[in-house]
Design an enzyme around this catalytic site. Structure first.
Site, short mmCIF file in Angstrom:
data_model
loop_
_atom_site.label_atom_id
_atom_site.label_comp_id
_atom_site.label_asym_id
_atom_site.label_seq_id
_atom_site.Cartn_x
_atom_site.Cartn_y
_atom_site.Cartn_z
N HIS A 120 5.74 16.74 2.42
CA HIS A 120 6.40 15.79 3.32
C HIS A 120 7.66 16.41 3.91
O HIS A 120 8.19 17.40 3.39
CB HIS A 120 6.76 14.50 2.57
CG HIS A 120 5.57 13.61 2.32
ND1 HIS A 120 4.76 13.77 1.23
CD2 HIS A 120 5.06 12.57 3.03
CE1 HIS A 120 3.80 12.86 1.26
NE2 HIS A 120 3.95 12.12 2.35
N ALA B 98 0.86 -1.19 0.00
CA ALA B 98 0.00 0.00 0.00
C ALA B 98 0.89 1.24 0.00
O ALA B 98 1.88 1.30 0.74
CB ALA B 98 -0.90 0.02 1.24
N SER B 99 0.54 2.20 -0.85
CA SER B 99 1.30 3.46 -0.84
C SER B 99 1.02 4.22 0.45
O SER B 99 1.80 5.10 0.84
CB SER B 99 0.94 4.32 -2.05
OG SER B 99 -0.44 4.64 -2.04
N LYS C 49 12.56 12.84 3.04
CA LYS C 49 11.93 11.90 2.11
C LYS C 49 12.75 11.76 0.83
O LYS C 49 13.15 12.76 0.23
CB LYS C 49 10.49 12.36 1.78
CG LYS C 49 9.71 11.35 0.95
CD LYS C 49 8.21 11.60 1.01
CE LYS C 49 7.44 10.65 0.12
NZ LYS C 49 7.65 9.23 0.45
N1 LIG Z 1 2.95 3.21 2.86
C1 LIG Z 1 2.91 4.02 3.91
O1 LIG Z 1 1.88 4.15 4.62
C2 LIG Z 1 4.13 4.79 4.27
C3 LIG Z 1 5.26 4.63 3.52
N2 LIG Z 1 6.42 5.23 3.88
C4 LIG Z 1 7.59 4.87 3.08
O2 LIG Z 1 8.37 3.96 3.85
C5 LIG Z 1 9.74 4.09 3.53
C6 LIG Z 1 10.54 4.29 4.82
O3 LIG Z 1 10.17 5.51 5.41
P1 LIG Z 1 10.92 6.03 6.73
O4 LIG Z 1 10.90 4.99 7.79
O5 LIG Z 1 10.39 7.38 7.01
O6 LIG Z 1 12.42 6.16 6.18
P2 LIG Z 1 13.78 6.12 7.01
O7 LIG Z 1 14.81 6.73 6.13
O8 LIG Z 1 13.58 6.69 8.38
O9 LIG Z 1 14.06 4.57 7.19
C7 LIG Z 1 14.48 3.73 6.16
C8 LIG Z 1 15.32 2.66 6.76
O10 LIG Z 1 15.72 1.71 5.77
C9 LIG Z 1 17.01 1.28 6.12
N3 LIG Z 1 17.73 0.70 5.00
C10 LIG Z 1 18.63 1.26 4.17
N4 LIG Z 1 19.10 0.34 3.29
C11 LIG Z 1 18.48 -0.81 3.60
C12 LIG Z 1 18.54 -2.11 3.07
N5 LIG Z 1 19.35 -2.42 2.06
N6 LIG Z 1 17.74 -3.05 3.61
C13 LIG Z 1 16.92 -2.76 4.63
N7 LIG Z 1 16.83 -1.54 5.19
C14 LIG Z 1 17.61 -0.58 4.66
C15 LIG Z 1 17.72 2.52 6.63
O11 LIG Z 1 18.75 2.16 7.47
C16 LIG Z 1 16.61 3.19 7.40
O12 LIG Z 1 16.67 2.76 8.73
C17 LIG Z 1 9.82 5.24 2.53
O13 LIG Z 1 9.84 4.70 1.23
C18 LIG Z 1 8.51 6.00 2.76
O14 LIG Z 1 8.08 6.69 1.62
C19 LIG Z 1 6.52 6.03 4.97
C20 LIG Z 1 5.42 6.25 5.75
C21 LIG Z 1 4.13 5.65 5.46
O1 LIG Z 2 7.89 9.10 3.28
C1 LIG Z 2 6.91 9.33 4.03
O2 LIG Z 2 7.05 9.85 5.13
C2 LIG Z 2 5.58 8.91 3.56
N1 LIG Z 2 5.51 8.21 2.47
C3 LIG Z 2 4.35 7.65 1.89
C4 LIG Z 2 4.17 8.17 0.49
O3 LIG Z 2 5.17 8.33 -0.23
O4 LIG Z 2 3.03 8.39 0.07
C5 LIG Z 2 3.13 7.76 2.77
C6 LIG Z 2 3.07 8.94 3.69
O5 LIG Z 2 2.55 10.04 3.01
C7 LIG Z 2 4.38 9.25 4.37
#
Ligand SMILES: NC(=O)C1=CN([C@@H]2O[C@H](COP(=O)(O)OP(=O)(O)OC[C@H]3O[C@@H](n4cnc5c(N)ncnc54)[C@H](O)[C@@H]3O)[C@@H](O)[C@H]2O)C=CC1
Ligand SMILES: O=C(O)C1=N[C@H](C(=O)O)C[C@H](O)C1
EC number: 1.17.1.8
Length: 233
Positions: free
Chosen positions: A131, A96-97, A135
């Site tokens: 955001h 899910a996005s 990001k």
């Molecule tokens: N679908 C949703 O509801 C949401 C999606 N996201 C997405 O989730 C992702 C992570 O977001 P955040 O936690 O804010 O980012 P962040 O940058 O805080 O965490 C990402 C983590 O991935 C780790 N990482 C780096 N290389 C890696 C590898 N090869 N294997 C495993 N882990 C590795 C990093 O060390 C870091 O701890 C982003 O793509 C963001 O857009 C974020 C919030 C909500």
């Molecule tokens: O990177 C984030 O923080 C978030 N990423 C997701 C996105 O790319 O839509 C979901 C949320 O908005 C937060």
């Protein structure tokens, strides 16, 4: 439930804290490419990592026969490859996005409004997403989902971050310190504007939604979405 966390950043840590409160245990934390992917007895893997690592993370979990929930954005050009991989392993996958209940309700609102606006060509459509500055991807995965929903019902053919042509939806991607995620869709004419907006106040909704999805998916086989989990739309 025993959870493998693939990615241990802002989202990984939020998920860990909510999961522990719901009496789940974290049996694996992967924070970089050099980690040891030992899934041992994990019931489910939750991937919130980086665009360049998501495909490898998901495949590693599927190889180990562990159902995967992924929220990482910015890798969706490989989505079909993952679907084929999941099917070839008779595995379980849910992407899910955006995992928050509020955004999934907002997706339904977006579909209804875009259907309603389809015949009114005097209105142009713009999506704004805001955001935090850390990001990595732009536009957000959520903004892309919103644009794709509008494209289904309207005369638009694609979205763009640049100056839009008449057949394109403009996505304005803004980065401001500490903003968890805001999405707004505006239909504008000479005469007036109509907007719908979702504002996340924290990451709690994303993290809670991912855990609910993991609880729901853990004993199932196949490919699913949040619509299946929430039974909406
Ligand atoms: N679908 C949703 O509801 C949401 C999606 N996201 C997405 O989730 C992702 C992570 O977001 P955040 O936690 O804010 O980012 P962040 O940058 O805080 O965490 C990402 C983590 O991935 C780790 N990482 C780096 N290389 C890696 C590898 N090869 N294997 C495993 N882990 C590795 C990093 O060390 C870091 O701890 C982003 O793509 C963001 O857009 C974020 C919030 C909500
Ligand atoms: O990177 C984030 O923080 C978030 N990423 C997701 C996105 O790319 O839509 C979901 C949320 O908005 C937060």
């Amino acid at each position: 439930m025993k959870i493998a966390l693939l990615g241990y950043g802002r989202m990984g840590k939020n998920i860990e804290s909510i999961a522990l409160n719901r009496n789940h245990t974290i049996t694996l934390k992967i924070a970089d490419a050099n980690s040891d992917y030992n899934f041992s007895d994990a019931d489910v893997a939750i991937d919130f990592s980086v665009p360049s690592a998501a495909v490898n993370n998901i495949k590693k979990a599927l190889d180990a026969g562990v159902p995967v929930v992924s929220g990482t954005t910015g890798w969706l050009d490989k989505y079909d490859e993952i679907l084929d991989y999941c099917k070839s392993k008779n595995g379980t996958f849910l992407y899910a996005s955006n995992f928050s209940l509020g955004v999934n309700l907002f997706f339904e609102l977006n579909k209804k409004l875009s259907e309603l606006m389809a015949g009114f060509t005097e209105y142009s459509t713009e999506i704004e997403e805001i955001h935090h500055t850390q990001k990595l991807d732009a536009p957000s995965g959520t903004a892309i989902t919103l644009a794709e929903q509008i494209i289904k019902f309207n005369n638009y053919t694609n979205w763009t971050l640049d100056q839009p042509k008449s057949n394109e939806i403009h996505i304005a991607a803004k980065r401001i310190e500490n903003v968890p995620g805001t999405h707004e869709i505006t239909y504008s004419s000479e005469i007036d504007s109509i907007s719908i907006k979702h504002t996340a106040h924290s990451r709690q909704g994303f993290a809670m939604g991912a855990i609910i999805a993991a609880e729901w998916i853990k004993d199932k086989k196949g490919v699913f979405s949040m619509k299946d989990v929430l039974n909406i739309g």
